[in-house]
Design a protein around this motif. Structure first.
Motif, PDB file in Angstrom:
ATOM      1  N   GLU A  87       0.831  -1.200   0.000  1.00 23.04           N
ATOM      2  CA  GLU A  87       0.000   0.000   0.000  1.00 23.04           C
ATOM      3  C   GLU A  87       0.869   1.256   0.000  1.00 23.04           C
ATOM      4  OE1 GLU A  87      -3.847   1.793   2.461  1.00 23.04           O
ATOM      5  OE2 GLU A  87      -2.794   0.013   3.174  1.00 23.04           O
ATOM      6  N   LEU A  88       1.936   1.256   0.802  1.00 23.87           N
ATOM      7  CA  LEU A  88       2.843   2.406   0.843  1.00 23.87           C
ATOM      8  C   LEU A  88       3.552   2.587  -0.498  1.00 23.87           C
ATOM      9  CD1 LEU A  88       4.437   1.963   4.389  1.00 23.87           C
ATOM     10  CD2 LEU A  88       2.882   3.790   3.653  1.00 23.87           C
ATOM     11  N   ASN A  89       3.974   1.487  -1.106  1.00 22.17           N
ATOM     12  CA  ASN A  89       4.636   1.565  -2.409  1.00 22.17           C
ATOM     13  C   ASN A  89       3.708   2.148  -3.473  1.00 22.17           C
ATOM     14  OD1 ASN A  89       6.932   0.433  -1.292  1.00 22.17           O
ATOM     15  ND2 ASN A  89       6.473  -1.643  -1.994  1.00 22.17           N
ATOM     16  N   SER A  90       2.453   1.691  -3.468  1.00 21.44           N
ATOM     17  CA  SER A  90       1.475   2.207  -4.434  1.00 21.44           C
ATOM     18  C   SER A  90       1.191   3.678  -4.183  1.00 21.44           C
ATOM     19  CB  SER A  90       0.167   1.401  -4.351  1.00 21.44           C
ATOM     20  OG  SER A  90       0.352   0.106  -4.839  1.00 21.44           O
ATOM     21  N   SER A  91       1.090   4.056  -2.906  1.00 14.16           N
ATOM     22  CA  SER A  91       0.829   5.459  -2.565  1.00 14.16           C
ATOM     23  C   SER A  91       1.952   6.352  -3.058  1.00 14.16           C
ATOM     24  CB  SER A  91       0.656   5.611  -1.049  1.00 14.16           C
ATOM     25  OG  SER A  91      -0.445   4.873  -0.586  1.00 14.16           O
ATOM     26  N   GLN A  92       3.203   5.910  -2.890  1.00 18.11           N
ATOM     27  CA  GLN A  92       4.342   6.704  -3.362  1.00 18.11           C
ATOM     28  C   GLN A  92       4.322   6.838  -4.881  1.00 18.11           C
ATOM     29  OE1 GLN A  92       7.750   4.714  -1.729  1.00 18.11           O
ATOM     30  NE2 GLN A  92       7.493   5.579   0.320  1.00 18.11           N
ATOM     31  N   ALA A  93       3.972   5.755  -5.566  1.00 17.58           N
ATOM     32  CA  ALA A  93       3.917   5.804  -7.030  1.00 17.58           C
ATOM     33  C   ALA A  93       2.813   6.741  -7.502  1.00 17.58           C
ATOM     34  CB  ALA A  93       3.697   4.397  -7.587  1.00 17.58           C
ATOM     35  N   ILE A  94       1.655   6.656  -6.849  1.00 17.51           N
ATOM     36  CA  ILE A  94       0.541   7.539  -7.197  1.00 17.51           C
ATOM     37  C   ILE A  94       0.920   8.987  -6.961  1.00 17.51           C
ATOM     38  CG2 ILE A  94      -1.792   8.239  -6.493  1.00 17.51           C
ATOM     39  CD1 ILE A  94      -2.341   5.247  -5.924  1.00 17.51           C
ATOM     40  N   PHE A  95       1.596   9.246  -5.829  1.00 21.19           N
ATOM     41  CA  PHE A  95       1.977  10.607  -5.453  1.00 21.19           C
ATOM     42  C   PHE A  95       2.888  11.223  -6.521  1.00 21.19           C
ATOM     43  CE2 PHE A  95       2.010  13.581  -1.919  1.00 21.19           C
ATOM     44  CZ  PHE A  95       3.085  14.412  -2.224  1.00 21.19           C
ATOM     45  N   SER A  96       3.844  10.455  -7.015  1.00 23.12           N
ATOM     46  CA  SER A  96       4.795  10.997  -7.986  1.00 23.12           C
ATOM     47  C   SER A  96       4.184  11.087  -9.388  1.00 23.12           C
ATOM     48  CB  SER A  96       6.058  10.146  -8.019  1.00 23.12           C
ATOM     49  OG  SER A  96       5.756   8.813  -8.394  1.00 23.12           O
ATOM     50  N   LYS A  97       3.429  10.066  -9.783  1.00 22.61           N
ATOM     51  CA  LYS A  97       2.871  10.040 -11.134  1.00 22.61           C
ATOM     52  C   LYS A  97       1.806  11.104 -11.338  1.00 22.61           C
ATOM     53  CE  LYS A  97       5.014   6.431 -13.003  1.00 22.61           C
ATOM     54  NZ  LYS A  97       5.824   6.553 -14.246  1.00 22.61           N
ATOM     55  N   LEU A  98       0.995  11.379 -10.314  1.00 23.70           N
ATOM     56  CA  LEU A  98      -0.127  12.299 -10.462  1.00 23.70           C
ATOM     57  C   LEU A  98       0.203  13.722 -10.039  1.00 23.70           C
ATOM     58  CD1 LEU A  98      -3.119  10.080  -9.286  1.00 23.70           C
ATOM     59  CD2 LEU A  98      -2.177  10.394 -11.569  1.00 23.70           C
ATOM     60  N   SER A  99       1.470  13.991  -9.773  1.00 29.59           N
ATOM     61  CA  SER A  99       1.911  15.348  -9.440  1.00 29.59           C
ATOM     62  C   SER A  99       1.178  15.938  -8.236  1.00 29.59           C
ATOM     63  CB  SER A  99       1.735  16.274 -10.654  1.00 29.59           C
ATOM     64  OG  SER A  99       2.490  15.824 -11.738  1.00 29.59           O
ATOM     65  N   TYR A 100       1.026  15.136  -7.211  1.00 29.32           N
ATOM     66  CA  TYR A 100       0.494  15.673  -5.963  1.00 29.32           C
ATOM     67  C   TYR A 100       1.552  16.582  -5.328  1.00 29.32           C
ATOM     68  CZ  TYR A 100      -3.474  12.433  -5.857  1.00 29.32           C
ATOM     69  OH  TYR A 100      -4.641  11.774  -6.131  1.00 29.32           O
ATOM     70  N   SER A 101       1.066  17.572  -4.604  1.00 25.52           N
ATOM     71  CA  SER A 101       1.976  18.480  -3.902  1.00 25.52           C
ATOM     72  C   SER A 101       1.506  18.667  -2.468  1.00 25.52           C
ATOM     73  CB  SER A 101       2.028  19.849  -4.599  1.00 25.52           C
ATOM     74  OG  SER A 101       2.426  19.713  -5.942  1.00 25.52           O
TER      75      SER A 101
END
Length: 528
Positions: A184-198
């Motif tokens: 879950e943490l790995n997916s969250s990090q990938a989502i955070f970087s791919k979707l340009s969250y800030s």
């Protein structure tokens, strides 16, 4: 239901044709036969996208031919100029003129649904549309289909192929599993970087304590303190009022979700970025906020408003009852298919008009004794029950009159008879209370109409227009109180397609304003 080993063909010259229900029905039949019924919705989306691209490409090429050859404007070669003329034609007249030209000159898109082999649909289009197939290639492969180009006879100007089930690409159904914390943490990090969250961290008084460089980059700002100051000043005061200072009044560890904030682009104030912001306050009163870009807007920056989504939902709940049912249904369908505009639609439909006999006189005589609005709503509420029960759509209320649309002529008559039954029940109660009757008269006509946008960008109706609407209104005016008067065309449409569970009176003729010939009509009655 289609016959075994048969082919059902649909000829399309316009997006405004009412073909989508037919396409959906035969898509479902074909996929059920191929045992991939779980793909009905995405496959219908694919066909909608494919047909739309093909028709648009066909219309653009045909329009180019009309302008350069038929109208003699051979000097217009710029794609920009041609597209501007094409878009102007669509804005002024829709695609009707171009579609008529296509019909006359045998330009069309042909879908043929099969009941044999692994092919579920063949698609034929003018050869100049072949590139439009490429726009849907990725989705074709994703769904496990293959587009097989078919041999064209010599001299043919068409491009043809069929969509077939590709066993090698069909994805096996995998049972879902629960994620581990690490996954879950790995997916969250990938989502955070791919979707340009800030991330932006605020103090309880609203000063920025920390900020992600990515949000500055999205606003064309450099990574320095001056840019952070520009960003802070660009945030609406409503955000500080509702969120930052509002959080200070709440218990520690408070949180908020889905607050929208619009920030104007630096050095280009005509554009802005709309962000969705969620966050929480920690035990030190630091407010941690997560910013996600929703859209980059140009000239239409007010379409999505700022503020909490909950407030927008409340506004929607207030306004949705003022929006015609067919508009809301059509809007949901359009959005689901990836578009954002309600296009005009040409289809056969039953148009029903119902009004309360002599209601104007009733208002004048009873405005001091009874609540006129309450009485009117009581009657219209019963009428609306019948509309909903039999699958109709209320197009509009006009005082004591209601206009309703039905896809099925049979259902329109059944609904009308049900309305009159409710009216009879209401008048029994009114009679016992020694109050005057409120009788209904109903007129129905069947035929081809255009459902489309009428008005200006500031105030649009997506409504039904055409001779069928006018004729239905005039039939209603000729109806006797407590009656259901239908046109002969309605009767013929019902007898062709439906079983009879009501009866007709004798045919007679009425004079209709605007028509030279008299109109054949008859009354419909309940069997009981």
């Amino acid at each position: 239901m289609a016959e075994p080993n048969s082919t059902h063909s649909i000829v399309i010259t316009s997006i405004e044709q009412n073909v989508w229900d037919d396409i959906r029905e035969h898509t479902a039949l074909s996929l059920n036969r191929l045992h991939i019924e779980q793909l009905i919705e995405p496959t219908f989306f694919l066909l909608h996208q494919l047909v739309t691209n093909l028709v648009n490409t066909m219309h653009q090429n045909v329009f180019k031919q009309i302008v350069q050859v038929d109208f003699g404007f051979g000097g217009i070669n710029s794609e920009t100029d041609l597209n501007a003329l094409f878009n102007c034609e669509l804005a002024e007249h829709g695609d009707k003129n171009i579609a008529n030209f296509c019909e006359v000159n045998n330009f069309h898109i042909l879908l043929s649904f099969h009941d044999i082999e692994d092919a579920f649909v063949s698609i034929s289009a003018p050869s100049f549309c072949s590139d439009a197939f490429l726009l849907s290639n990725k989705m074709i492969q994703t769904l496990g289909y293959q587009f097989q180009e078919q041999t064209i006879f010599e001299g043919s100007n068409n491009f043809s192929g069929k969509l077939v089930k590709n066993e090698a690409l069909q994805q096996a159904v995998v049972s879902p599993t629960l994620m581990t914390l690490q996954n879950e943490l790995n997916s969250s990090q990938a989502i955070f970087s791919k979707l340009s969250y800030s991330v932006v961290c605020f103090s309880s008084i609203g000063t920025i304590q920390a900020i992600s460089p990515s949000i500055l980059a999205q606003l064309n700002l450099e990574e320095n303190n001056a840019s952070i100051e520009i960003f802070a000043r660009s945030i609406s005061i409503h955000f500080y009022n509702d969120v930052i200072w509002g959080m200070a009044l709440q218990e520690p560890d408070g949180k908020f979700e889905n607050y929208r904030v619009r920030i104007k682009m630096h050095k280009n104030t005509e554009k802005s970025v709309l962000f969705n912001v969620s966050g929480f306050s920690d035990s030190n009163s630091t407010i941690h906020t997560l910013w996600q870009k929703i859209t980059l807007d140009g000239g239409n920056i007010d379409n999505l408003s700022e503020g909490g989504i909950l407030n927008e939902a409340r506004v929607h709940n207030i306004t949705r009852n003022y929006v015609p049912q067919l508009v809301e249904k059509k809007a949901r369908e359009v959005v689901r298919l990836g578009s954002n505009l309600l296009s005009n639609e040409e289809c056969n439909i039953a148009v029903l008009f119902c009004d309360i006999v002599d209601f104007t006189s009733f208002v004048e005589q009873n405005e001091n004794e009874e609540s006129v609005i309450h009485i009117l709503n009581s009657v219209l509420r019963r009428v609306s029950f019948s509309v909903k029960k039999y699958g109709g759509y209320i197009d509009k209320f006009m005082g004591d009159c209601i206009m309703v649309l039905f896809r099925s002529p049979h259902d329109a008559v059944i609904a009308a008879l049900d309305m009159q039954k409710h009216s009879y029940d209401i008048n029994l109660l009114r009679q016992r209370a020694e109050q005057p009757k409120l009788q209904l008269r109903i007129g129905i006509h069947w035929g081809k109409v255009i459902i489309g946008n009428v008005g200006t960008p500031e105030r649009l109706d997506w409504t039904t227009i055409g001779d069928v609407v006018n004729t239905a209104s005039r039939i209603e005016k000729c109806c006797q109180p407590d009656g259901v008067l239908i046109s002969e065309r309605m009767r013929e449409a019902i007898e062709l397609a439906e079983k009879m569970d009501f009866k007709y009176g004798d045919t007679f003729y009425i004079n209709v304003k605007g028509k030279k010939e008299k109109l054949a009509v008859c009354y419909a009655y309940s069997i009981d």
